[in-house]
Scaffold this motif. Structure first.
Motif, mmCIF file in Angstrom:
data_model
loop_
_atom_site.group_PDB
_atom_site.id
_atom_site.type_symbol
_atom_site.label_atom_id
_atom_site.label_comp_id
_atom_site.label_asym_id
_atom_site.label_seq_id
_atom_site.Cartn_x
_atom_site.Cartn_y
_atom_site.Cartn_z
ATOM 1 N N ILE A 190 0.851 -1.179 0.000
ATOM 2 C CA ILE A 190 0.000 0.000 0.000
ATOM 3 C C ILE A 190 0.894 1.239 0.000
ATOM 4 O O ILE A 190 1.981 1.231 0.574
ATOM 5 C CB ILE A 190 -0.968 0.028 1.212
ATOM 6 C CG1 ILE A 190 -1.993 1.139 1.066
ATOM 7 C CG2 ILE A 190 -0.201 0.139 2.508
ATOM 8 C CD1 ILE A 190 -3.140 1.033 2.063
ATOM 9 N N GLY A 191 0.463 2.246 -0.679
ATOM 10 C CA GLY A 191 1.206 3.486 -0.699
ATOM 11 C C GLY A 191 0.343 4.614 -1.221
ATOM 12 O O GLY A 191 -0.567 4.392 -2.014
ATOM 13 N N SER A 192 0.626 5.825 -0.762
ATOM 14 C CA SER A 192 -0.108 6.990 -1.245
ATOM 15 C C SER A 192 0.747 8.229 -1.049
ATOM 16 O O SER A 192 1.623 8.274 -0.186
ATOM 17 C CB SER A 192 -1.444 7.146 -0.523
ATOM 18 O OG SER A 192 -1.226 7.427 0.840
ATOM 19 N N ASP A 193 0.489 9.221 -1.865
ATOM 20 C CA ASP A 193 1.199 10.484 -1.788
ATOM 21 C C ASP A 193 0.243 11.582 -2.229
ATOM 22 O O ASP A 193 -0.315 11.519 -3.318
ATOM 23 C CB ASP A 193 2.436 10.456 -2.684
ATOM 24 C CG ASP A 193 3.265 11.713 -2.568
ATOM 25 O OD1 ASP A 193 3.242 12.349 -1.490
ATOM 26 O OD2 ASP A 193 3.938 12.073 -3.554
ATOM 27 N N ILE A 194 0.060 12.561 -1.375
ATOM 28 C CA ILE A 194 -0.812 13.695 -1.682
ATOM 29 C C ILE A 194 0.016 14.966 -1.543
ATOM 30 O O ILE A 194 0.603 15.220 -0.492
ATOM 31 C CB ILE A 194 -2.035 13.743 -0.741
ATOM 32 C CG1 ILE A 194 -2.823 12.446 -0.853
ATOM 33 C CG2 ILE A 194 -2.901 14.944 -1.057
ATOM 34 C CD1 ILE A 194 -3.938 12.313 0.159
ATOM 35 N N GLN A 195 0.058 15.737 -2.607
ATOM 36 C CA GLN A 195 0.832 16.978 -2.628
ATOM 37 C C GLN A 195 -0.085 18.171 -2.322
ATOM 38 O O GLN A 195 -1.272 18.135 -2.630
ATOM 39 C CB GLN A 195 1.459 17.180 -4.014
ATOM 40 C CG GLN A 195 2.403 16.079 -4.421
ATOM 41 C CD GLN A 195 3.640 16.049 -3.545
ATOM 42 O OE1 GLN A 195 4.156 17.090 -3.185
ATOM 43 N NE2 GLN A 195 4.075 14.858 -3.194
ATOM 44 N N PRO A 196 0.449 19.236 -1.744
ATOM 45 C CA PRO A 196 -0.366 20.426 -1.451
ATOM 46 C C PRO A 196 -0.966 21.058 -2.710
ATOM 47 O O PRO A 196 -2.021 21.675 -2.644
ATOM 48 C CB PRO A 196 0.625 21.389 -0.784
ATOM 49 C CG PRO A 196 1.734 20.545 -0.286
ATOM 50 C CD PRO A 196 1.806 19.362 -1.200
ATOM 51 N N GLU A 197 -0.307 20.890 -3.869
ATOM 52 C CA GLU A 197 -0.816 21.473 -5.110
ATOM 53 C C GLU A 197 -2.034 20.726 -5.650
ATOM 54 O O GLU A 197 -2.675 21.171 -6.586
ATOM 55 C CB GLU A 197 0.265 21.467 -6.193
ATOM 56 C CG GLU A 197 1.527 22.197 -5.847
ATOM 57 C CD GLU A 197 2.492 21.334 -5.037
ATOM 58 O OE1 GLU A 197 2.529 20.109 -5.247
ATOM 59 O OE2 GLU A 197 3.192 21.889 -4.190
ATOM 60 N N GLY A 198 -2.325 19.570 -5.102
ATOM 61 C CA GLY A 198 -3.473 18.790 -5.560
ATOM 62 C C GLY A 198 -3.091 17.512 -6.280
ATOM 63 O O GLY A 198 -3.943 16.675 -6.553
ATOM 64 N N ASN A 256 -5.904 9.129 -13.851
ATOM 65 C CA ASN A 256 -5.767 7.917 -14.641
ATOM 66 C C ASN A 256 -5.273 6.823 -13.720
ATOM 67 O O ASN A 256 -4.574 7.066 -12.745
ATOM 68 C CB ASN A 256 -4.857 8.110 -15.861
ATOM 69 C CG ASN A 256 -3.457 8.516 -15.489
ATOM 70 O OD1 ASN A 256 -3.141 8.644 -14.315
ATOM 71 N ND2 ASN A 256 -2.640 8.738 -16.465
ATOM 72 N N GLY A 257 -5.685 5.610 -14.023
ATOM 73 C CA GLY A 257 -5.328 4.504 -13.156
ATOM 74 C C GLY A 257 -5.754 3.184 -13.735
ATOM 75 O O GLY A 257 -6.157 3.074 -14.899
ATOM 76 N N TYR A 297 -1.828 13.776 -6.664
ATOM 77 C CA TYR A 297 -1.895 12.642 -5.747
ATOM 78 C C TYR A 297 -1.621 11.353 -6.510
ATOM 79 O O TYR A 297 -1.702 11.291 -7.736
ATOM 80 C CB TYR A 297 -3.281 12.556 -5.083
ATOM 81 C CG TYR A 297 -4.367 12.152 -6.035
ATOM 82 C CD1 TYR A 297 -4.732 10.816 -6.183
ATOM 83 C CD2 TYR A 297 -5.013 13.097 -6.816
ATOM 84 C CE1 TYR A 297 -5.722 10.440 -7.082
ATOM 85 C CE2 TYR A 297 -5.995 12.733 -7.717
ATOM 86 C CZ TYR A 297 -6.344 11.405 -7.840
ATOM 87 O OH TYR A 297 -7.315 11.037 -8.737
ATOM 88 N N ASN A 298 -1.301 10.315 -5.777
ATOM 89 C CA ASN A 298 -1.247 8.966 -6.324
ATOM 90 C C ASN A 298 -1.399 7.977 -5.180
ATOM 91 O O ASN A 298 -1.083 8.288 -4.029
ATOM 92 C CB ASN A 298 0.031 8.714 -7.143
ATOM 93 C CG ASN A 298 1.272 8.758 -6.307
ATOM 94 O OD1 ASN A 298 1.358 8.125 -5.265
ATOM 95 N ND2 ASN A 298 2.242 9.538 -6.745
ATOM 96 N N TYR A 299 -1.930 6.829 -5.499
ATOM 97 C CA TYR A 299 -2.045 5.751 -4.521
ATOM 98 C C TYR A 299 -1.979 4.424 -5.252
ATOM 99 O O TYR A 299 -2.228 4.337 -6.457
ATOM 100 C CB TYR A 299 -3.330 5.861 -3.688
ATOM 101 C CG TYR A 299 -4.589 5.503 -4.438
ATOM 102 C CD1 TYR A 299 -5.010 4.181 -4.566
ATOM 103 C CD2 TYR A 299 -5.383 6.487 -5.009
ATOM 104 C CE1 TYR A 299 -6.171 3.858 -5.251
ATOM 105 C CE2 TYR A 299 -6.543 6.179 -5.686
ATOM 106 C CZ TYR A 299 -6.925 4.861 -5.811
ATOM 107 O OH TYR A 299 -8.067 4.538 -6.493
#
Length: 134
Positions: free
Chosen positions: A32-40, A65-66, A42-44
């Protein structure tokens, strides 16, 4: 008599448990992994022990896209990829239904219409009142 009822109940309980057992019920997350940036941005992504997997990346509210995948009850790997943007959700995959081919007669008629422009009566374009008055 009580022994027979007790044994019969135990046998029925075991038969019911065996009929309703699902190996997916004991699945666990292996990655599992996720990353959310302040600019909007994201990825998971995640994967489970029973073969379910998904991943997505995008810009919050604008574009994504995913893909996701799982194993069917027949053991076949099912994979779906998608794009979501201003044109809506656009999935792609071998499992998704496709429209039937357009019959040759319809294709010929569409080509005829394309190569032979329609004549438009100019009087038809004027409002009805002007046509009546002249």
């Amino acid at each position: 008599m009580f022994r027979y009822v007790l044994v019969a109940s135990a046998i029925l309980a075991c038969a019911y448990a065996a009929a309703t057992y699902s190996p997916d019920g004991s699945a666990y997350i292996t990655k599992i992994g996720s990353d959310i940036q302040p600019e909007g941005n994201y990825n998971y992504q995640y994967e489970t022990s029973n073969g379910i997997a998904a991943q997505e990346s995008g810009i919050g509210g604008n574009h994504a896209n995913g893909a996701f995948s799982w194993y069917s009850p027949e053991g076949q790997l099912v994979q779906i990829s998608y794009l979501a943007d201003e044109n809506g959700y656009q999935p792609q995959g071998a499992l998704l239904p496709t429209p039937p081919p357009i019959p040759a007669e319809i294709l010929r008629s569409l080509e005829y219409i394309r190569t032979h422009p329609q004549y438009v009566d100019q009087d038809y374009r004027r409002p009805a009142l002007k046509r009546l008055i002249g």
